[in-house]
Scaffold this motif. Structure first.
Motif, PDB file in Angstrom:
ATOM      1  N   LYS A   1       0.831  -1.207   0.000  1.00  0.00           N
ATOM      2  CA  LYS A   1       0.000   0.000   0.000  1.00  0.00           C
ATOM      3  C   LYS A   1       0.866   1.257   0.000  1.00  0.00           C
ATOM      4  O   LYS A   1       0.560   2.236  -0.692  1.00  0.00           O
ATOM      5  CB  LYS A   1      -0.941  -0.018   1.208  1.00  0.00           C
TER       6      LYS A   1
ATOM      7  N   THR B   1       2.620   1.509  -3.464  1.00  0.00           N
ATOM      8  CA  THR B   1       1.639   1.855  -4.492  1.00  0.00           C
ATOM      9  C   THR B   1       1.344   3.340  -4.451  1.00  0.00           C
ATOM     10  O   THR B   1       1.240   4.007  -5.501  1.00  0.00           O
ATOM     11  CB  THR B   1       0.340   1.046  -4.295  1.00  0.00           C
TER      12      THR B   1
ATOM     13  N   ASN C   1       4.380   5.093  -5.918  1.00  0.00           N
ATOM     14  CA  ASN C   1       4.392   4.926  -7.371  1.00  0.00           C
ATOM     15  C   ASN C   1       3.355   5.831  -8.040  1.00  0.00           C
ATOM     16  O   ASN C   1       3.610   6.409  -9.101  1.00  0.00           O
ATOM     17  CB  ASN C   1       4.129   3.471  -7.734  1.00  0.00           C
ATOM     18  N   ARG C   2       2.184   5.950  -7.431  1.00  0.00           N
ATOM     19  CA  ARG C   2       1.148   6.826  -7.995  1.00  0.00           C
ATOM     20  C   ARG C   2       1.600   8.285  -8.002  1.00  0.00           C
ATOM     21  O   ARG C   2       1.242   9.052  -8.906  1.00  0.00           O
ATOM     22  CB  ARG C   2      -0.154   6.700  -7.189  1.00  0.00           C
TER      23      ARG C   2
ATOM     24  N   ARG D   1       4.547  -5.207  -7.789  1.00  0.00           N
ATOM     25  CA  ARG D   1       3.195  -5.592  -7.377  1.00  0.00           C
ATOM     26  C   ARG D   1       3.264  -6.737  -6.375  1.00  0.00           C
ATOM     27  O   ARG D   1       4.253  -7.456  -6.297  1.00  0.00           O
ATOM     28  CB  ARG D   1       2.348  -6.034  -8.579  1.00  0.00           C
TER      29      ARG D   1
END
Length: 427
Positions: free
Chosen positions: A66, A69, A72-73, A82
């Motif tokens: 989480k 992610t 990365n966003r 992943r």
């Protein structure tokens, strides 16, 4: 922990490294990648204290996924790819830089021991960044940046010099600031945290390894007594089964809170053009907006030829959205931006589609405003999008993060361009 031959349907290759809380495997079918497999194990004080903790591998893996992610966003360069199973994730294979980078917002813990006289809770602004050499036998001694440069670490073909140290320092501070803002949405104070860097086969410096509840101090409502991180485990005089259950509940709570860390999407950048002939210019603005995480909509209206229609259009947006920015695109005599600015309390940005041969005449009507109007004027589509992002990013941590990452990319690009250019040239 025994070696494994398959994780998440992916066959593993050689066991590359095994640490206190994880194993790292090569992935023959995916060159340049590795699998990090978490253990049901919790340790402290460089392994002096260690316990099995059923379910920790899954919780840590979820927390790490989480966090990465989110990074990365935001556009940060990380090794994380992943999750592939409850207790493992796929990452770009890196050789690790043997330095822990620690960012602190408040003085607490080991910092107080190393800096007598500093009061607990002293707030660092900007956040303080420290570096520690990974050496369990000597309890990970603190190093200066000069020591890192002089060590001349060679990592996957890249010599870690001042340029790389500068980039890692700036990235470390940025990772902290992004997560600090994200945790603030859950009324939690991020006190300090550590990260590590790796270099992949392409020579890229990436935020690597793991970021989970072992990596930070986290105080709900800013109250140390409510801490939910691994410090609870470190502070125990004697570790009981009940204590381990408390630690596990805390770690689960952190993972669940990360799920609730959602950036608001109820915002809009309305790009109003005075003529459909300005579509190409407006499409460029929208493209830059989207890259920064902004929702954008294009409309055609003229303040000169259809004043009432223009004002009605503005009223419709105002009635449904509270996070709103208008960008007006009008050539020649720009009435669109000033008229909007005089009839809305929302920000208005002029971005006239000027041409080199008449830039002075066309931009004047956007700049020479009547008193009482506050719309700004920029000449380039990217600048209009960036200004909108700065406005909306004040209440949206993800948009704010994308802006900060863009600044970091500009910083890093200049450093690497200079590195390639250096060298005395002579006949």
């Amino acid at each position: 922990m025994a070696t494994v031959t398959e994780v998440g349907g992916i066959k593993t290759g050689k066991l590359l490294i095994e640490g206190k809380t994880k194993q790292v495997y090569d992935v023959p079918s995916m060159p340049g990648h590795s699998i990090l497999l978490n253990k049901d194990r919790i340790t402290a004080h460089n392994g002096v204290r260690a316990h099995d903790l059923e379910g920790k591998a899954k919780i840590s893996n979820q927390t790490n996924a989480k966090v990465f992610t989110l990074l990365n966003r935001a556009g940060l360069k990380t090794a994380f790819v992943r999750m592939i199973s409850d207790n493992a994730f796929l990452a770009r294979k890196c050789d690790m830089v043997p330095i822990e980078w620690v960012t602190r917002r408040l003085a607490t813990g080991s910092y107080l021991k190393r800096n007598p006289g500093v009061k607990e809770g002293f707030r660092f602004a900007p956040a303080k960044v420290e570096t520690f050499f990974k050496d369990d036998a000597n309890d990970d001694p603190q190093w200066s940046e000069e020591q890192i440069v002089c060590a001349g670490f060679k990592v996957n073909g890249v010599t870690i010099g001042q340029d790389e140290v500068d980039i890692m320092r700036q990235t470390t501070a940025l990772v902290f600031e992004v997560l600090e803002r994200a945790w603030a949405t859950r009324k939690c104070a991020l006190i300090d945290m550590k990260i590590e860097f790796g270099v992949d086969a392409d020579g890229q410096l990436l935020v690597a390894d793991v970021i989970d509840s072992d990596s930070w101090r986290l105080w709900p409502s800013g109250d140390k007594r409510l801490m939910v991180d691994k410090q609870v485990y470190r502070n125990l005089a004697n570790v009981t089964a009940a204590d381990l259950d408390t630690v596990k509940r805390n770690f689960t709570w952190v993972s669940d809170e990360l799920d609730a860390m959602v950036a608001p999407t109820e915002h809009l950048v309305v790009i109003l053009m005075g003529s459909a002939s300005d579509k190409e210019h407006c499409e460029k603005i929208a493209k830059h907006c989207n890259a920064l995480g902004l929702n954008a909509e294009l409309r055609v209206t003229s303040a000169h030829k259809g004043t009432q229609t223009t004002l009605h259009m503005v009223s419709e947006y105002e009635s449904v959205l509270s996070e709103l920015v208008f960008i007006t695109v009008a050539g020649r005599s720009n009435g669109l931006g000033p008229v909007l600015s005089g009839n809305t309390n929302y920000p208005v940005i002029n971005c006239p589609p000027v041409k080199p041969e008449n830039v002075e005449q066309d931009v004047w009507s956007s700049l020479n405003l009547p008193s009482g109007l506050g719309c700004v004027t920029v000449l380039y589509p990217e600048a209009a999008a960036l200004h909108a992002a700065q406005i909306l990013g004040m209440k949206n941590f993800l948009i704010w993060s994308k802006l900060r990452v863009k600044q970091l990319d500009n910083f890093s690009s200049l450093i690497m361009a200079d590195k390639k250019m250096r060298g005395v040239r002579s006949n």
